[in-house]
Design a protein around this motif. Structure first.
Motif, mmCIF file in Angstrom:
data_model
loop_
_atom_site.group_PDB
_atom_site.id
_atom_site.type_symbol
_atom_site.label_atom_id
_atom_site.label_comp_id
_atom_site.label_asym_id
_atom_site.label_seq_id
_atom_site.Cartn_x
_atom_site.Cartn_y
_atom_site.Cartn_z
ATOM 1 N N PRO A 200 -10.852 -10.588 -8.485
ATOM 2 C CA PRO A 200 -10.488 -10.417 -7.993
ATOM 3 C C PRO A 200 -11.812 -9.897 -7.283
ATOM 4 N N PHE A 201 -11.871 -8.507 -7.593
ATOM 5 C CA PHE A 201 -12.992 -8.036 -7.294
ATOM 6 C C PHE A 201 -14.286 -7.574 -6.950
ATOM 7 N N LEU A 202 -14.503 -9.000 -8.065
ATOM 8 C CA LEU A 202 -15.689 -10.028 -7.893
ATOM 9 C C LEU A 202 -15.922 -10.590 -7.092
ATOM 10 N N TRP A 203 -14.950 -11.929 -7.436
ATOM 11 C CA TRP A 203 -14.960 -12.349 -6.335
ATOM 12 C C TRP A 203 -14.963 -11.554 -4.385
ATOM 13 N N PHE A 204 -14.601 -10.620 -3.686
ATOM 14 C CA PHE A 204 -14.585 -9.410 -2.950
ATOM 15 C C PHE A 204 -16.030 -9.476 -2.499
ATOM 16 N N LEU A 309 -13.551 -1.064 3.543
ATOM 17 C CA LEU A 309 -14.006 -0.056 2.031
ATOM 18 C C LEU A 309 -12.176 0.211 1.876
ATOM 19 N N GLN A 310 -11.080 -0.188 2.549
ATOM 20 C CA GLN A 310 -9.765 0.076 1.898
ATOM 21 C C GLN A 310 -9.743 -1.297 1.085
ATOM 22 N N TYR A 311 -10.357 -2.512 1.265
ATOM 23 C CA TYR A 311 -9.813 -3.858 0.095
ATOM 24 C C TYR A 311 -10.280 -2.789 -1.239
ATOM 25 N N ALA A 312 -11.615 -3.082 -0.527
ATOM 26 C CA ALA A 312 -12.063 -1.974 -1.876
ATOM 27 C C ALA A 312 -11.417 -0.946 -3.037
ATOM 28 N N VAL A 313 -10.919 -0.133 -2.338
ATOM 29 C CA VAL A 313 -10.262 0.810 -3.108
ATOM 30 C C VAL A 313 -9.265 0.720 -3.624
ATOM 31 N N ARG A 314 -8.406 -0.911 -3.110
ATOM 32 C CA ARG A 314 -7.201 -0.955 -3.465
ATOM 33 C C ARG A 314 -7.409 -2.016 -4.257
ATOM 34 N N LEU A 315 -8.881 -2.614 -4.681
ATOM 35 C CA LEU A 315 -8.672 -3.352 -6.289
ATOM 36 C C LEU A 315 -9.289 -3.089 -7.260
ATOM 37 N N VAL A 316 -9.410 -1.029 -7.146
ATOM 38 C CA VAL A 316 -10.178 -1.073 -8.146
ATOM 39 C C VAL A 316 -9.179 0.595 -8.703
ATOM 40 N N PRO A 317 -8.487 0.929 -10.030
ATOM 41 C CA PRO A 317 -8.119 2.628 -10.181
ATOM 42 C C PRO A 317 -8.214 2.976 -9.521
ATOM 43 N N GLU A 318 -7.032 4.153 -9.163
ATOM 44 C CA GLU A 318 -7.805 5.723 -8.529
ATOM 45 C C GLU A 318 -9.265 6.315 -9.015
ATOM 46 N N GLU A 319 -8.867 6.313 -10.178
ATOM 47 C CA GLU A 319 -9.610 7.200 -11.389
ATOM 48 C C GLU A 319 -11.584 6.474 -11.588
ATOM 49 N N LEU A 372 -11.396 -16.884 4.395
ATOM 50 C CA LEU A 372 -9.766 -17.180 5.552
ATOM 51 C C LEU A 372 -9.286 -18.754 4.027
ATOM 52 N N GLY A 373 -10.738 -18.787 3.414
ATOM 53 C CA GLY A 373 -9.620 -20.345 2.531
ATOM 54 C C GLY A 373 -9.019 -19.233 0.871
ATOM 55 N N THR A 374 -9.907 -18.344 0.451
ATOM 56 C CA THR A 374 -9.276 -17.317 -0.340
ATOM 57 C C THR A 374 -7.674 -16.759 0.172
ATOM 58 N N HIS A 375 -7.316 -16.251 1.329
ATOM 59 C CA HIS A 375 -6.432 -15.320 1.855
ATOM 60 C C HIS A 375 -5.621 -16.252 2.206
ATOM 61 N N ILE A 376 -5.937 -17.860 2.578
ATOM 62 C CA ILE A 376 -4.922 -19.194 2.278
ATOM 63 C C ILE A 376 -4.691 -19.728 1.012
ATOM 64 N N LEU A 377 -5.161 -19.419 -0.060
ATOM 65 C CA LEU A 377 -4.640 -19.810 -1.504
ATOM 66 C C LEU A 377 -3.659 -18.614 -2.013
#
Length: 385
Positions: A200-204, A309-319, A372-377
């Motif tokens: 998901p992070f790489l696709w983002f 930025l908010q989404y990138a932070v959510r996709l990876v571990p805090e550390e 939008l396609g990714t969000h719908i899927l």
């Protein structure tokens, strides 16, 4: 935390002010040195290339040794030291070397400052945007004031003293910042490798690349396009000041409401707005109108930056937050910057600036479909499960 949040506001304000002192006037300074346009362009393109390698490295080191404050301080000090070489040499080869060093240190500090700002804002109950908007205020004020100061000093050849003076405040403020500590766990290179398997992070990151190529193309070539249409140097400077001013209300207000919607959906909407923006840039040929069109920066880039930025932070571990943000920044500043500068410049030389912006509109339209396609899927997959 009140002291911490005000320190972070001051750091964002003063750091981005140093960028506003340097970047708008550095090409003019190199011109006084006798460098050609192509030589100056190469010097200014070094940054995106270096960012690809530098930001992930420093992001990893900050996570590995669990400190942001001291690495940022070291990077800023080395940035100033590199600038001494730039302003003292007349040889193009050495100017290139010192620009390489300056970008290596300066750009690496950006995701680290964002990382500690996100953490500090969350701990104090504030939004990231309410802190980051101070960076836009600092950039706008410095961009406007620097021109008058340099004129009073006798010209852009005196930029070195203004730039070094501007660094005094952020370096002092950093001493009062409480360092960011996460879990205390020192991550290994093997753990960093897990990001490579984070699909998901790489696709983002791929979607960010598609969306940001036209934006970075505009960053590098907007001034030239404006001058081609008959705009003046002062209009170009005011165009960037208008863009920075537009960020302030967006950073102040957006964070209050963005949690109501998913980030991928918001980025899809931003992509649509970017498409409209680039179509208008390609259609409008009046330089004054284009200068004011930079206000669209407020509901394209400003919204993109906070949401992404908010989404990138959510996709990876805090550390591994700093590492993740550094990779995100390397794609935005590095890969997208190089691609936008090279492809945009080639199309502009071949067919003109209008076709350059038409290409940008096509890319952002594609990004809108993919976001939008990714969000719908994703929504359908959740309902199925």
């Amino acid at each position: 935390m009140n002291k911490q949040i005000w320190t972070l506001r001051g750091l964002n304000l003063t750091y981005y002010a140093t960028s506003a002192v340097l970047m708008p006037f550095l090409p003019l300074y190199f011109g006084l040195k006798g460098y050609s346009s192509s030589q100056i362009g190469l010097l200014m393109m070094v940054g995106p290339f270096v960012a690809i390698f530098a930001q992930p490295l420093w992001g990893y080191l900050s996570d590995r040794y669990n400190t942001l404050k001291f690495i940022i301080f070291g990077l800023w000090a080395l940035t100033v030291a590199s600038s001494v070489g730039i302003f003292q040499t007349d040889a193009y080869v050495w100017a290139f070397v010192f620009m390489l060093m300056l970008y290596f240190f300066m750009l690496s500090a950006v995701p680290l400052l964002d990382s500690i700002t996100i953490k500090g804002a969350a701990q104090s109950g504030k939004s990231y945007g309410s802190v980051r908007l101070w960076g836009s205020i600092g950039f706008t004020a410095a961009a406007v004031i620097s021109g008058f100061i340099l004129e009073a000093l006798g010209g852009v050849q005196h930029i070195a003293w203004l730039y070094w003076t501007a660094w005094i405040l952020p370096l002092i403020l950093l001493l009062f910042l409480k360092d960011d500590k996460t879990s205390g766990k020192k991550i290994s290179l093997k753990e960093v490798g897990s990001i490579v398997n984070n699909r998901p992070f790489l696709w983002f990151l791929l979607l960010i690349f598609i969306l940001m190529v036209p934006h970075r193309m505009n960053d590098g070539l907007f001034v030239l396009y404006l001058k081609d249409l008959g705009g003046s140097d002062s209009m170009a400077g005011w165009g960037w000041a208008i863009a920075a001013v537009g960020e302030i209300p967006a950073f102040a207000l957006l964070s209050r409401y963005m949690n109501r919607y998913h980030e991928m959906a918001l980025l899809g909407v931003v992509s649509i707005l970017y498409t409209i923006r680039w179509l208008l840039y390609g259609w409008i040929t009046d330089p004054t109108a284009l200068m004011f069109m930079q206000m669209m920066h407020s509901f394209t880039f400003a919204i993109f930056w906070i949401v992404a930025l908010q989404y990138a932070v959510r996709l990876v571990p805090e550390e591994m937050r700093s590492t993740g943000l550094a990779l995100f920044s390397a794609v935005f500043l590095g890969l997208a910057g190089i691609t936008g500068g090279f492809v945009g410049g080639y199309i502009k030389d071949l067919w003109g600036g209008q076709w350059m912006y038409l290409l940008g509109a096509c890319m952002t339209a594609l990004a809108a479909v993919l976001f939008l396609g990714t969000h719908i899927l994703t929504l359908r997959a959740k309902k199925t499960n």
